[in-house]
Design an enzyme around this catalytic site. Structure first.
Site, PDB file in Angstrom:
ATOM      1  CE  LYS A   9       4.437  -1.058   3.263  1.00  0.00           C
ATOM      2  NZ  LYS A   9       4.374  -0.934   1.777  1.00  0.00           N
ATOM      3  CE1 TYR A  49      -0.778  -2.979   1.196  1.00  0.00           C
ATOM      4  CE2 TYR A  49       0.558  -4.779   2.054  1.00  0.00           C
ATOM      5  CZ  TYR A  49       0.336  -3.422   1.887  1.00  0.00           C
ATOM      6  OH  TYR A  49       1.226  -2.510   2.407  1.00  0.00           O
ATOM      7  CG  ASN A 112       6.819   1.398   0.185  1.00  0.00           C
ATOM      8  OD1 ASN A 112       6.552   0.552   1.036  1.00  0.00           O
ATOM      9  ND2 ASN A 112       5.917   1.859  -0.654  1.00  0.00           N
ATOM     10  CG  HIS A 115       0.092   0.409   5.128  1.00  0.00           C
ATOM     11  ND1 HIS A 115      -0.413   0.288   3.852  1.00  0.00           N
ATOM     12  CD2 HIS A 115      -0.978   0.595   5.941  1.00  0.00           C
ATOM     13  CE1 HIS A 115      -1.746   0.378   3.909  1.00  0.00           C
ATOM     14  NE2 HIS A 115      -2.113   0.565   5.162  1.00  0.00           N
ATOM     15  CD  GLU A 126      -5.356  -0.154   5.399  1.00  0.00           C
ATOM     16  OE1 GLU A 126      -4.783   0.727   6.068  1.00  0.00           O
ATOM     17  OE2 GLU A 126      -5.218  -0.265   4.169  1.00  0.00           O
TER      18      GLU A 126
HETATM   19  P1  IDP Z   1       0.776   3.018  -0.766  1.00  0.00           P
HETATM   20  O1  IDP Z   1       1.446   2.074   0.208  1.00  0.00           O
HETATM   21  O2  IDP Z   1       1.599   4.257  -0.996  1.00  0.00           O
HETATM   22  O3  IDP Z   1      -0.655   3.316  -0.411  1.00  0.00           O
HETATM   23  P2  IDP Z   1      -0.260   1.274  -2.871  1.00  0.00           P
HETATM   24  O4  IDP Z   1      -0.456   1.680  -4.285  1.00  0.00           O
HETATM   25  O5  IDP Z   1      -1.475   1.111  -2.017  1.00  0.00           O
HETATM   26  O6  IDP Z   1       0.789   2.295  -2.205  1.00  0.00           O
HETATM   27  O7  IDP Z   1       0.550  -0.089  -2.887  1.00  0.00           O
HETATM   28  C1  IDP Z   1       0.671  -0.873  -1.730  1.00  0.00           C
HETATM   29  C2  IDP Z   1       2.109  -1.315  -1.608  1.00  0.00           C
HETATM   30  O8  IDP Z   1       2.421  -2.177  -2.703  1.00  0.00           O
HETATM   31  C3  IDP Z   1       3.160  -0.200  -1.712  1.00  0.00           C
HETATM   32  O9  IDP Z   1       3.378   0.483  -0.497  1.00  0.00           O
HETATM   33  C4  IDP Z   1       4.374  -0.964  -2.167  1.00  0.00           C
HETATM   34  O10 IDP Z   1       5.002  -1.675  -1.081  1.00  0.00           O
HETATM   35  C5  IDP Z   1       3.766  -1.983  -3.110  1.00  0.00           C
HETATM   36  N1  IDP Z   1       3.752  -1.501  -4.510  1.00  0.00           N
HETATM   37  C6  IDP Z   1       2.977  -0.518  -5.031  1.00  0.00           C
HETATM   38  N2  IDP Z   1       3.210  -0.338  -6.356  1.00  0.00           N
HETATM   39  C7  IDP Z   1       4.152  -1.271  -6.661  1.00  0.00           C
HETATM   40  C8  IDP Z   1       4.818  -1.604  -7.888  1.00  0.00           C
HETATM   41  O11 IDP Z   1       4.601  -1.016  -8.951  1.00  0.00           O
HETATM   42  N3  IDP Z   1       5.740  -2.615  -7.826  1.00  0.00           N
HETATM   43  C9  IDP Z   1       6.014  -3.295  -6.661  1.00  0.00           C
HETATM   44  N4  IDP Z   1       5.405  -3.007  -5.496  1.00  0.00           N
HETATM   45  C10 IDP Z   1       4.494  -2.008  -5.493  1.00  0.00           C
HETATM   46 MG    MG Z   2      -2.270   2.007  -0.313  1.00  0.00          MG
END
Ligand code: IDP
Ligand code: MG
Length: 137
Positions: A9, A49, A112, A115, A126
């Site tokens: 990212k 997304y 984070n 992905h 994807e």
């Molecule tokens: P993942 O990337 O671990 O699969 P997902 O739940 O699919 O997590 O969420 C997609 C992305 O959205 C996350 O990697 C993160 O960057 C962001 N995200 C997820 N939950 C939150 C939140 O509660 N607050 C802000 N950003 C979030």
């Molecule tokens: Mg996800």
């Protein structure tokens, strides 16, 4: 052999850890079979997304994902989807296991670093989002 999509990212490319992320996948025996760097528009990030369109963080997430270059890759291996998710660690770096990418480098639940597709169905959406079959070795 299973295929999955991973992304370094914008926070990962900014921190200069593209190689570190790829190394961790390769060290676990996974193979990179397609790779490129690009920058998404926010509209493109919203489409990628789309599954999160109802979430409160949708605007902020897609703004973050379009703020700089990303590196997208197809990763192949046995149980590649689960393995990549394991190597990444939990979404929230505070909950991510020690030694995972997110535990080592992520600064928040949103920023984070990385992905990875969460299922065969997600990977099937994807991978063609970024790559044609001719791009995948
Ligand atoms: P993942 O990337 O671990 O699969 P997902 O739940 O699919 O997590 O969420 C997609 C992305 O959205 C996350 O990697 C993160 O960057 C962001 N995200 C997820 N939950 C939150 C939140 O509660 N607050 C802000 N950003 C979030
Ligand atoms: Mg996800």
């Amino acid at each position: 052999m299973e295929k999955t999509l991973s992304i370094v990212k914008p926070d990962g490319t900014r921190k200069n850890i593209i190689g570190e992320v790829i190394k961790r996948f390769e060290q676990r025996g996974l193979r990179i079979t397609a790779l490129k760097m690009l920058r998404l528009s926010q509209d493109e990030a919203k489409l990628f997304y789309i599954i999160h369109r109802e979430k409160p963080f949708y605007e902020s997430l897609t703004s973050f994902m379009s703020e700089g270059p990303i590196v997208v890759m197809v990763i192949e291996g046995e149980h590649a989807i689960t393995m990549v998710r394991e190597i990444m660690g939990a979404t929230n770096p505070k909950e991510a296991a020690q030694g995972t990418i997110r535990s080592d480098f992520a600064t928040s639940v949103e920023h984070n670093i990385v992905h990875g597709s969460d299922s065969k169905e997600s990977a099937a959406y994807e991978i063609p989002f970024f790559f044609s079959s001719l791009d995948i070795f």
